[in-house]
Design an enzyme around this catalytic site. Sequence first.
Site, PDB file in Angstrom:
ATOM      1  N   ASP A  75      47.952  42.960  33.173  1.00  0.00           N
ATOM      2  CA  ASP A  75      47.351  44.289  33.243  1.00  0.00           C
ATOM      3  C   ASP A  75      47.833  45.129  32.071  1.00  0.00           C
ATOM      4  OD1 ASP A  75      45.702  44.194  35.503  1.00  0.00           O
ATOM      5  OD2 ASP A  75      47.416  44.410  36.840  1.00  0.00           O
ATOM      6  N   ASP A 107      40.634  42.101  42.204  1.00  0.00           N
ATOM      7  CA  ASP A 107      41.950  42.600  41.766  1.00  0.00           C
ATOM      8  C   ASP A 107      42.293  43.892  42.503  1.00  0.00           C
ATOM      9  OD1 ASP A 107      44.214  43.323  40.340  1.00  0.00           O
ATOM     10  OD2 ASP A 107      43.181  43.628  38.436  1.00  0.00           O
TER      11      ASP A 107
HETATM   12  C1  DX5 Z   1      45.580  47.903  39.295  1.00  0.00           C
HETATM   13  C2  DX5 Z   1      46.213  46.594  39.003  1.00  0.00           C
HETATM   14  C3  DX5 Z   1      46.603  45.934  40.305  1.00  0.00           C
HETATM   15  C4  DX5 Z   1      47.470  44.723  40.161  1.00  0.00           C
HETATM   16  C5  DX5 Z   1      47.518  43.928  41.419  1.00  0.00           C
HETATM   17  O1  DX5 Z   1      45.276  48.526  38.131  1.00  0.00           O
HETATM   18  O2  DX5 Z   1      45.321  45.819  38.241  1.00  0.00           O
HETATM   19  O3  DX5 Z   1      45.464  45.692  41.013  1.00  0.00           O
HETATM   20  O4  DX5 Z   1      47.183  43.875  39.140  1.00  0.00           O
HETATM   21  O5  DX5 Z   1      48.550  44.406  42.143  1.00  0.00           O
HETATM   22  P1  DX5 Z   1      48.537  44.456  43.728  1.00  0.00           P
HETATM   23  O6  DX5 Z   1      48.351  43.058  44.188  1.00  0.00           O
HETATM   24  O7  DX5 Z   1      49.879  45.012  44.012  1.00  0.00           O
HETATM   25  O8  DX5 Z   1      47.424  45.359  44.127  1.00  0.00           O
HETATM   26 ZN    ZN Z   2      44.186  43.692  36.711  1.00  0.00          ZN
END
Ligand code: DX5
Ligand code: ZN
Length: 291
Positions: free
Chosen positions: A108, A248
């Site tokens: 990310d 995601d």
């Molecule tokens: C949001 C991120 C999250 C992350 C996933 O911008 O992209 O969605 O990667 O994390 P969790 O699984 O904690 O939602």
């Molecule tokens: Zn992501």
Amino acid sequence: MSLPDSVTDVVAYSSGNHAQAVARAASRRGMRAVIVMPEDAPALKIEGTRAYGAEIVTYDRYAESREKIGGTIAAERNAELIRPSDFSQLGTEIKRLEEGGADMIHVDVMDGHFVPNLTIGPPVIKALRKHCSLKFDVHLMISPVHKYIEAYADAGADIITVHPEATDNLEDSINKIKDLKKNVGVSLNPETSIDLIKNLLNKIDLVLIMSVNPGFGGQKFMPEVLEKIKELKKIREIEKLNFDIEIDGGINFDNCKIAIEAGANILVSGTTVFKSNDGDIKKNINLLKTK
Ligand code: DX5
Ligand code: ZN
């Protein structure tokens, strides 16, 4: 001073850094925060807190004492419950993911502008890439994204995913990723319609459906986005296309199955993988794959 009537998860009083920490923690958990700040608090602190999506209520510190609003200070402690990933351990964590059965590494990338959070950029990705044989799925939450695509390709991204809102011309950005011989991903925020990409699906390798508003891990899953996944799956069948559907945000052991049944074939998971079962990554990945 009066607080908003609407439902609020966190109400905190702070004039400085603590306000931002509480707002950040609330946002990561998908909570609505109201932060009470004196109106003469530094503008940067107020803006920094608002950037995490918190509502700010200001008061005249000379007219109203802290005691008067003491009853509303409910959950300052929330800030401590959420800690950022330990970026100094990224190399080790990636190794553990690889050994634990992950199929790809989802990175990310956040710029503090397109989303209210900052993470890592090309040099760190490049350094990590050398230590991992899995594909790097690089999710760019940066704007304007177009001019940086090449840097992420050079850093070793295998899939480069952009948000339509972050580029002046989505098709140009898609073509650029293709020219660099990388797989093309396009990500849709929870409120972004698939109409925006329907005519481009034949050029896209992966559609990333956000099931939280991007910016932070640890937020609550938004089941309403499953409709978009179902529709994409249908379009893929009818038009005989073969893009992946990735989801995601907030994926856990309770919702992984419905996401897959809806049509997602790639799950992104941060909190569940790293924090469940005392951080037993292997077990968590296996559970997400088999539940
Ligand atoms: C949001 C991120 C999250 C992350 C996933 O911008 O992209 O969605 O990667 O994390 P969790 O699984 O904690 O939602
Ligand atoms: Zn992501």
